[in-house]
Design a protein around this motif. Sequence first.
Motif, PDB file in Angstrom:
ATOM      1  N   PRO A 287      39.108  41.999  47.163  1.00  0.00           N
ATOM      2  CA  PRO A 287      38.067  41.377  46.342  1.00  0.00           C
ATOM      3  C   PRO A 287      37.720  42.164  45.080  1.00  0.00           C
ATOM      4  CG  PRO A 287      37.460  41.289  48.649  1.00  0.00           C
ATOM      5  CD  PRO A 287      38.680  42.150  48.563  1.00  0.00           C
ATOM      6  N   ASP A 288      37.613  43.481  45.203  1.00  0.00           N
ATOM      7  CA  ASP A 288      37.264  44.287  44.029  1.00  0.00           C
ATOM      8  C   ASP A 288      38.376  44.250  42.984  1.00  0.00           C
ATOM      9  OD1 ASP A 288      34.856  44.935  45.177  1.00  0.00           O
ATOM     10  OD2 ASP A 288      35.542  46.864  45.956  1.00  0.00           O
TER      11      ASP A 288
ATOM     12  N   ARG B 135      38.300  40.806  41.358  1.00  0.00           N
ATOM     13  CA  ARG B 135      37.155  40.704  40.445  1.00  0.00           C
ATOM     14  C   ARG B 135      37.479  41.352  39.103  1.00  0.00           C
ATOM     15  NH1 ARG B 135      33.906  42.837  43.500  1.00  0.00           N
ATOM     16  NH2 ARG B 135      32.854  40.974  44.289  1.00  0.00           N
TER      17      ARG B 135
ATOM     18  N   LEU C  43      43.205  33.964  42.234  1.00  0.00           N
ATOM     19  CA  LEU C  43      42.018  34.030  43.080  1.00  0.00           C
ATOM     20  C   LEU C  43      42.238  33.153  44.308  1.00  0.00           C
ATOM     21  CD1 LEU C  43      39.141  33.816  40.435  1.00  0.00           C
ATOM     22  CD2 LEU C  43      39.926  35.845  41.687  1.00  0.00           C
TER      23      LEU C  43
ATOM     24  N   LEU D 113      38.405  36.634  49.404  1.00  0.00           N
ATOM     25  CA  LEU D 113      37.104  36.903  48.808  1.00  0.00           C
ATOM     26  C   LEU D 113      36.023  36.902  49.890  1.00  0.00           C
ATOM     27  CD1 LEU D 113      37.454  34.438  45.787  1.00  0.00           C
ATOM     28  CD2 LEU D 113      38.265  36.807  45.950  1.00  0.00           C
TER      29      LEU D 113
ATOM     30  N   PHE E  61      31.336  37.200  46.168  1.00  0.00           N
ATOM     31  CA  PHE E  61      32.191  36.908  45.014  1.00  0.00           C
ATOM     32  C   PHE E  61      31.683  35.704  44.235  1.00  0.00           C
ATOM     33  CE2 PHE E  61      36.015  36.205  42.539  1.00  0.00           C
ATOM     34  CZ  PHE E  61      36.536  37.477  42.393  1.00  0.00           C
TER      35      PHE E  61
ATOM     36  N   THR F 104      30.534  36.526  40.807  1.00  0.00           N
ATOM     37  CA  THR F 104      31.605  36.644  39.813  1.00  0.00           C
ATOM     38  C   THR F 104      32.083  35.266  39.377  1.00  0.00           C
ATOM     39  OG1 THR F 104      32.320  38.756  40.740  1.00  0.00           O
ATOM     40  CG2 THR F 104      33.909  37.566  39.363  1.00  0.00           C
TER      41      THR F 104
END
Length: 224
Positions: free
Chosen positions: A62-63, A66, A88, A93, A97, A100
């Motif tokens: 996820p990081d 992002r 994505l 996620l 998230f 974002t």
Amino acid sequence: MSDLADQVVARVVPMFTAEADPARAEGQRAYMRDQFPYLGLTLPQVRKMSKTLMKSVPPAGPDDLREIALRCWEMPAREYQYFACEILRADALGPSFLVTLRTLITTKSWWDTVDPLATRIVGDLVRAHRSLAATMDEWSGDDNVWLARTAVLHQLHWGVETDTRRLFSYCTAQAGHRDFFIRKAIGWALRHYARTDPSAVRAYVDAHRDALSPLSVREATKHL
């Protein structure tokens, strides 16, 4: 800063640039009303190169996703935003998230990125984490057209899992909206759900025909 994000960005730029087609880019820019500059890549090209690139690097968490997405959103050429939409995946996620995704939806906003984010990424995330439906309730009445459109469309591919109360209430709340993209989204969402329950959509449209715009009614009933 993510090392993986650095790797991905460092690879995607020369990969996309090598396939640029300036003549096609001009046509794409004109078609999108001069909203964004283009490299001249087709969407199938973007999808193919995205898969190739992401298979060549370690799995992104996820990081990483992002940072990659936000950095792609900063790049001028529209294909980099398409790339971000392609990589994505809701299964990678978590509920946080969605913050974002809100940024992506409300930045460089146009239907070409908002719709895949709404119908696939946001939709899949909310389906996996039903508590996020409360955020969709908030977005459905937001003054930002793209957040409202996302709320209307996020259940597009849910089929029998569709929360019809929410779908119909969102459509009713925005029925008188003057923006084309909201009116179109209402019709699109209803038409798609009609594949699952045509009688429910027909009954809803008949009951709200006076409130819905002609565009929404026409789109909703196209295949009924």
